[in-house]
Design a protein around this motif. Structure first.
Motif, mmCIF file in Angstrom:
data_model
loop_
_atom_site.group_PDB
_atom_site.id
_atom_site.type_symbol
_atom_site.label_atom_id
_atom_site.label_comp_id
_atom_site.label_asym_id
_atom_site.label_seq_id
_atom_site.Cartn_x
_atom_site.Cartn_y
_atom_site.Cartn_z
ATOM 1 N N GLN A 72 0.831 -1.206 0.000
ATOM 2 C CA GLN A 72 0.000 0.000 0.000
ATOM 3 C C GLN A 72 0.866 1.257 0.000
ATOM 4 O OE1 GLN A 72 -3.336 0.273 -0.328
ATOM 5 N NE2 GLN A 72 -3.119 2.501 -0.356
ATOM 6 N N THR A 73 1.892 1.266 0.831
ATOM 7 C CA THR A 73 2.788 2.415 0.904
ATOM 8 C C THR A 73 3.513 2.630 -0.422
ATOM 9 O OG1 THR A 73 3.067 2.049 3.273
ATOM 10 C CG2 THR A 73 4.710 3.425 2.190
ATOM 11 N N ALA A 74 3.988 1.555 -1.033
ATOM 12 C CA ALA A 74 4.675 1.660 -2.316
ATOM 13 C C ALA A 74 3.730 2.169 -3.404
ATOM 14 C CB ALA A 74 5.266 0.308 -2.712
ATOM 15 N N GLN A 75 2.475 1.707 -3.382
ATOM 16 C CA GLN A 75 1.499 2.185 -4.357
ATOM 17 C C GLN A 75 1.265 3.683 -4.197
ATOM 18 O OE1 GLN A 75 -1.810 -0.426 -3.472
ATOM 19 N NE2 GLN A 75 -1.370 -1.706 -5.258
ATOM 20 N N GLU A 76 1.150 4.127 -2.963
ATOM 21 C CA GLU A 76 0.940 5.551 -2.716
ATOM 22 C C GLU A 76 2.156 6.369 -3.149
ATOM 23 O OE1 GLU A 76 -0.345 6.015 1.356
ATOM 24 O OE2 GLU A 76 -2.064 4.692 1.032
ATOM 25 N N GLU A 77 3.346 5.853 -2.890
ATOM 26 C CA GLU A 77 4.567 6.536 -3.310
ATOM 27 C C GLU A 77 4.635 6.623 -4.834
ATOM 28 O OE1 GLU A 77 8.206 8.524 -3.049
ATOM 29 O OE2 GLU A 77 6.697 8.138 -1.512
ATOM 30 N N LEU A 78 4.291 5.538 -5.524
ATOM 31 C CA LEU A 78 4.289 5.541 -6.980
ATOM 32 C C LEU A 78 3.267 6.534 -7.519
ATOM 33 C CD1 LEU A 78 5.239 4.437 -9.698
ATOM 34 C CD2 LEU A 78 3.577 2.583 -9.414
ATOM 35 N N LYS A 79 2.083 6.556 -6.940
ATOM 36 C CA LYS A 79 1.047 7.492 -7.376
ATOM 37 C C LYS A 79 1.526 8.928 -7.201
ATOM 38 C CE LYS A 79 -3.728 8.963 -6.623
ATOM 39 N NZ LYS A 79 -3.361 10.371 -6.704
ATOM 40 N N ASP A 80 2.112 9.245 -6.048
ATOM 41 C CA ASP A 80 2.628 10.596 -5.814
ATOM 42 C C ASP A 80 3.684 10.968 -6.852
ATOM 43 O OD1 ASP A 80 0.956 10.729 -3.618
ATOM 44 O OD2 ASP A 80 2.573 10.536 -2.127
#
Length: 88
Positions: A72-80
């Protein structure tokens, strides 16, 4: 009769796939770190009954829960990151 995957180790030290070689090296490093930290191997832990099946299952569950949080954290980082690129 031996169950598949629980027999002799026929590993000869060769890898046809360099990705597999890198993953195996990471497993070795992780095993070494675990031994330094806990002073035992998983095999010794199991064969001397230091930890029962339920504790192994709880450990697996906790590790998978952590993995989901990392995803989840990696997905959010990628989205940002993608949002920042698209704003440029």
């Amino acid at each position: 009769m031996e169950a598949k995957g629980f027999g002799r180790n026929d590993y000869n030290g060769e890898f046809r796939d360099p990705v597999v070689k890198r993953v195996v090296q990471k497993f070795k490093e992780r095993s070494d770190e675990g031994f330094k930290k806990y002073g035992t191997t998983l095999d010794e832990e199991r064969t001397t009954k230091m930890k029962g099946l339920m504790k192994y299952l709880v450990d697996i569950q906790e590790e998978l829960m952590d993995a989901i949080l990392y995803i989840q954290t990696a997905q959010e980082e990628l989205k940002d990151t993608l949002d920042e690129i698209s704003e440029e």
